[in-house]
Scaffold this motif. Sequence first.
Motif: not given
Length: 420
Positions: A46-69
């Motif tokens: 359960q702790e790992t899955s909760a952490g995965a949710v946070v990692a996904i949110l941060f990873g997708v946010w990061l992806l959408r803000n560093v891809s200029p092309y």
Amino acid sequence: MTVGIQRSPWHRLRTQLSGCLLLGALLPYLLRVATLSTLEVIGPVQETSAGAVVAILFGVWLLRNVSPYPGVEAGGFILPAMSLSYAILLVVFLLARFDYSRITLLLGFLGSLAWLFFSHYRAQREQQLRIGLLPFGSANSRPEVAGVTWVSLGSPDIDVSGLNAVAADLRVDLPEAWERRLAEFALNGMPVLHIKHLFESLSGRVELEHLSENNFGSLAPVSAWMTLKHVIDWVAALVFGLLLLPALLVVALAVRLSSPGPVLFRQTRIGYRGKPFTVYKFRTMTVCAEPVDARSAAITRAADARVTRFGRFLRRSRIDELPQMINVLRGEMSWIGPRPEAEVLSRWYQSEIPFYLYRHIVRPGIAGWAQVVQGHVADVDEVRSKLHYDFYYIKNYSPWIDLLIVAKTIRTMLTGFGAR
């Protein structure tokens, strides 16, 4: 940001997040819970899955803000963004001494990657972009790219409200009115992109204007990844070679029974740093007398009569390439890289095409970027176009483009794209 560039439903934030949360958090959690012998140890999952949710949110946010092309290049940030996000999560687990499930974490990471690569691929196929083009420098020639409508911007005062981006040759001296206007576009959130870089990302090609440096300003690929990749190639070839040995023996027997001749086809090709080597493949053609014209004999034409019935199946499925694991183990080839050409063809292309030698700066591969995008080619004009793709691979030499080629190779094996 790419928010204003892509309009495909596959690139929307809710599409990316919902798929990642399903494959990267919920599904790994359910699979892990289903394999637990007792529910008393469900806490770390359960702790790992909760952490995965946070990692996904941060990873997708990061992806959408560093891809200029838009286009191929945007996919290059998927692996770094998600790797960084999950690495931070792992460090938090270790420093805080939380109990966590390694299997759940790994499945979440792989599931998130799979969905983001899949959605990026679909977004590329469905993209419909309107890009404004300033009529200066190399931007005067409008490159033909599927899914892109170029809109000529004749005046700085023109309305750009219906555009996804504005492209210009940023290496030429622009009129002051246009320089001010481009600055206004950038301040208002309108992407302003360099036309050459944009074309490379949209098409997956590097034009042969000059030897193209990579993003680190060097002609040579990043040596650290080249060394690590060589080790990964060797280990993977050894493991897959042992696992597939029974199946390979069955294929060898079928080749031997399908037509007279040896099981393996051997041919001298040009490899890493221009050195000749002997490549191994399952034989797919009938054995003929020594050809008079070696160059013509080395070219496989469409519907080539020399290809046997079983050989067509091997070529279509790419199974005929598997004996090249021997070349990988010998350090002559990689799993991924520009396809090696027959020596007689390579010498011919080298005499006809500038910079052709540059493709030998990396190890040739069993699967390559040009192969999965363009398919099989032979004529000089086709090879010149193929070289554009090879240069793009070399310029962007990294794990992300190798992963993209792996995904496209699976599609090629299933559809037979580019086989002759």
